[in-house]
Design a protein around this motif. Structure first.
Motif, PDB file in Angstrom:
ATOM      1  N   THR A  15       0.828  -1.207   0.000  1.00 58.00           N
ATOM      2  CA  THR A  15       0.000   0.000   0.000  1.00 58.00           C
ATOM      3  C   THR A  15       0.861   1.255   0.000  1.00 58.00           C
ATOM      4  N   LEU A  16       1.900   1.268   0.814  1.00 53.36           N
ATOM      5  CA  LEU A  16       2.795   2.427   0.838  1.00 53.36           C
ATOM      6  C   LEU A  16       3.552   2.575  -0.477  1.00 53.36           C
ATOM      7  N   ALA A  17       3.910   1.454  -1.102  1.00 46.42           N
ATOM      8  CA  ALA A  17       4.604   1.513  -2.398  1.00 46.42           C
ATOM      9  C   ALA A  17       3.686   2.078  -3.483  1.00 46.42           C
ATOM     10  N   ILE A  18       2.433   1.684  -3.471  1.00 43.48           N
ATOM     11  CA  ILE A  18       1.479   2.224  -4.443  1.00 43.48           C
ATOM     12  C   ILE A  18       1.280   3.715  -4.217  1.00 43.48           C
ATOM     13  N   GLY A  19       1.132   4.119  -2.962  1.00 42.28           N
ATOM     14  CA  GLY A  19       0.996   5.542  -2.658  1.00 42.28           C
ATOM     15  C   GLY A  19       2.235   6.334  -3.050  1.00 42.28           C
ATOM     16  N   ALA A  20       3.409   5.765  -2.792  1.00 39.62           N
ATOM     17  CA  ALA A  20       4.649   6.442  -3.173  1.00 39.62           C
ATOM     18  C   ALA A  20       4.777   6.544  -4.691  1.00 39.62           C
ATOM     19  N   ALA A  21       4.339   5.508  -5.402  1.00 39.42           N
ATOM     20  CA  ALA A  21       4.386   5.553  -6.868  1.00 39.42           C
ATOM     21  C   ALA A  21       3.448   6.646  -7.399  1.00 39.42           C
ATOM     22  N   LEU A  22       2.264   6.747  -6.822  1.00 35.99           N
ATOM     23  CA  LEU A  22       1.351   7.820  -7.229  1.00 35.99           C
ATOM     24  C   LEU A  22       1.939   9.197  -6.923  1.00 35.99           C
ATOM     25  N   SER A  23       2.545   9.332  -5.759  1.00 40.21           N
ATOM     26  CA  SER A  23       3.175  10.607  -5.406  1.00 40.21           C
ATOM     27  C   SER A  23       4.294  10.950  -6.382  1.00 40.21           C
ATOM     28  N   THR A  24       5.083   9.960  -6.737  1.00 44.57           N
ATOM     29  CA  THR A  24       6.183  10.182  -7.676  1.00 44.57           C
ATOM     30  C   THR A  24       5.659  10.578  -9.051  1.00 44.57           C
ATOM     31  N   ILE A  25       4.593   9.937  -9.502  1.00 49.07           N
ATOM     32  CA  ILE A  25       4.010  10.284 -10.797  1.00 49.07           C
ATOM     33  C   ILE A  25       3.493  11.721 -10.783  1.00 49.07           C
ATOM     34  N   ILE A  26       2.788  12.093  -9.734  1.00 53.41           N
ATOM     35  CA  ILE A  26       2.257  13.456  -9.650  1.00 53.41           C
ATOM     36  C   ILE A  26       3.396  14.466  -9.558  1.00 53.41           C
ATOM     37  N   TRP A  27       4.432  14.126  -8.787  1.00 50.07           N
ATOM     38  CA  TRP A  27       5.595  15.011  -8.688  1.00 50.07           C
ATOM     39  C   TRP A  27       6.259  15.187 -10.048  1.00 50.07           C
ATOM     40  N   SER A  28       6.453  14.089 -10.763  1.00 49.29           N
ATOM     41  CA  SER A  28       7.152  14.184 -12.043  1.00 49.29           C
ATOM     42  C   SER A  28       6.319  14.917 -13.097  1.00 49.29           C
ATOM     43  N   LEU A  29       5.004  14.790 -13.033  1.00 45.54           N
ATOM     44  CA  LEU A  29       4.154  15.510 -13.986  1.00 45.54           C
ATOM     45  C   LEU A  29       4.159  17.018 -13.741  1.00 45.54           C
ATOM     46  N   VAL A  38       8.103  27.961  -2.936  1.00 52.40           N
ATOM     47  CA  VAL A  38       6.643  27.931  -2.776  1.00 52.40           C
ATOM     48  C   VAL A  38       6.032  26.924  -3.747  1.00 52.40           C
ATOM     49  N   ASP A  39       6.505  26.934  -4.983  1.00 53.98           N
ATOM     50  CA  ASP A  39       5.999  25.981  -5.974  1.00 53.98           C
ATOM     51  C   ASP A  39       6.332  24.547  -5.575  1.00 53.98           C
ATOM     52  N   ARG A  40       7.521  24.350  -5.046  1.00 57.25           N
ATOM     53  CA  ARG A  40       7.936  23.013  -4.636  1.00 57.25           C
ATOM     54  C   ARG A  40       7.030  22.478  -3.514  1.00 57.25           C
ATOM     55  N   TYR A  41       6.748  23.326  -2.529  1.00 54.80           N
ATOM     56  CA  TYR A  41       5.870  22.893  -1.438  1.00 54.80           C
ATOM     57  C   TYR A  41       4.450  22.638  -1.934  1.00 54.80           C
ATOM     58  N   ARG A  42       3.975  23.437  -2.867  1.00 56.99           N
ATOM     59  CA  ARG A  42       2.629  23.234  -3.416  1.00 56.99           C
ATOM     60  C   ARG A  42       2.532  21.909  -4.148  1.00 56.99           C
ATOM     61  N   VAL A  43       3.533  21.612  -4.974  1.00 55.07           N
ATOM     62  CA  VAL A  43       3.525  20.361  -5.730  1.00 55.07           C
ATOM     63  C   VAL A  43       3.662  19.165  -4.786  1.00 55.07           C
ATOM     64  N   LEU A  44       4.503  19.278  -3.768  1.00 50.13           N
ATOM     65  CA  LEU A  44       4.639  18.189  -2.804  1.00 50.13           C
ATOM     66  C   LEU A  44       3.350  17.966  -2.015  1.00 50.13           C
ATOM     67  N   ALA A  45       2.686  19.048  -1.650  1.00 50.63           N
ATOM     68  CA  ALA A  45       1.403  18.916  -0.948  1.00 50.63           C
ATOM     69  C   ALA A  45       0.386  18.208  -1.840  1.00 50.63           C
ATOM     70  N   ASP A  46       0.328  18.591  -3.109  1.00 47.93           N
ATOM     71  CA  ASP A  46      -0.584  17.924  -4.046  1.00 47.93           C
ATOM     72  C   ASP A  46      -0.202  16.463  -4.253  1.00 47.93           C
ATOM     73  N   VAL A  50      -3.234  13.540  -3.056  1.00 46.53           N
ATOM     74  CA  VAL A  50      -3.986  12.667  -3.973  1.00 46.53           C
ATOM     75  C   VAL A  50      -3.926  11.204  -3.537  1.00 46.53           C
ATOM     76  N   PRO A  51      -2.749  10.594  -3.312  1.00 48.64           N
ATOM     77  CA  PRO A  51      -2.764   9.196  -2.873  1.00 48.64           C
ATOM     78  C   PRO A  51      -3.399   9.015  -1.499  1.00 48.64           C
ATOM     79  N   GLY A  52      -3.222   9.994  -0.622  1.00 45.54           N
ATOM     80  CA  GLY A  52      -3.834   9.887   0.702  1.00 45.54           C
ATOM     81  C   GLY A  52      -5.348   9.840   0.632  1.00 45.54           C
ATOM     82  N   VAL A  53      -5.924  10.735  -0.152  1.00 41.55           N
ATOM     83  CA  VAL A  53      -7.379  10.766  -0.286  1.00 41.55           C
ATOM     84  C   VAL A  53      -7.879   9.517  -1.013  1.00 41.55           C
ATOM     85  N   LEU A  54      -7.142   9.070  -2.030  1.00 38.65           N
ATOM     86  CA  LEU A  54      -7.544   7.850  -2.743  1.00 38.65           C
ATOM     87  C   LEU A  54      -7.507   6.627  -1.826  1.00 38.65           C
ATOM     88  N   LEU A  55      -6.475   6.498  -1.022  1.00 36.24           N
ATOM     89  CA  LEU A  55      -6.402   5.367  -0.101  1.00 36.24           C
ATOM     90  C   LEU A  55      -7.511   5.427   0.936  1.00 36.24           C
TER      91      LEU A  55
END
Length: 137
Positions: A15-29, A38-46, A50-55
């Motif tokens: 579960t943590l690996a799937i969440g981390a993969a989703l986070s990495t995909i969103i970060w890379s996009l 400020v942009d870095r913190y915004r993207v990291l928060a997003d 997303v994976p947290g809410v999906l889980l």
């Protein structure tokens, strides 16, 4: 006892690996648009929101399903499938018998979805607080 710990470790790790993969995909996009802290913190928060809410949402659906909320739909589709597919003769099962049979083998132990989802949301809250701290300064 050791087997139970191993299965629990596998559930949490996957579960943590799937969440981390989703986070990495969103970060890379979104990493191409990062110019400031400020942009870095915004993207990291997003990326962690997303994976947290999906889980958490999958955990809620698993909990609702374990209470039998989807038994009516499942019975209707199984009845329809048995009538439409040739050679699929089944004994007639009443809805009560169907619900009783399903309630005996319901899935349990889905709390890991809530815990992992809450962990990702907590990290997202930290990055959101950092975002607003840097943004307002």
């Amino acid at each position: 006892m050791k087997k139970q710990w191993t299965l629990t470790l596998i559930k949490y790790s996957l579960t943590l690996a799937i969440g981390a993969a989703l986070s990495t995909i969103i970060w890379s996009l979104n990493s191409g648009r990062i110019e400031t802290t400020v942009d870095r913190y915004r993207v990291l928060a997003d990326a962690f929101t997303v994976p947290g809410v999906l889980l958490l949402a999958v955990g809620v659906l698993a909990w609702i399903s374990s209470k039998g909320s989807f038994d009516g739909l499942s019975y209707a589709f199984s009845w329809l499938f048995a009538r439409l597919v040739p050679g699929k003769a089944r004994k007639r099962e009443t809805y009560y018998d169907y619900v009783t049979r399903k309630s005996e083998k319901r899935a349990r132990g889905y709390g890991f979805l809530f815990i992992c989802g809450a962990l990702f949301v907590a990290v997202a809250v930290v990055f959101t607080v950092l975002f607003y701290t840097v943004y307002s300064a």
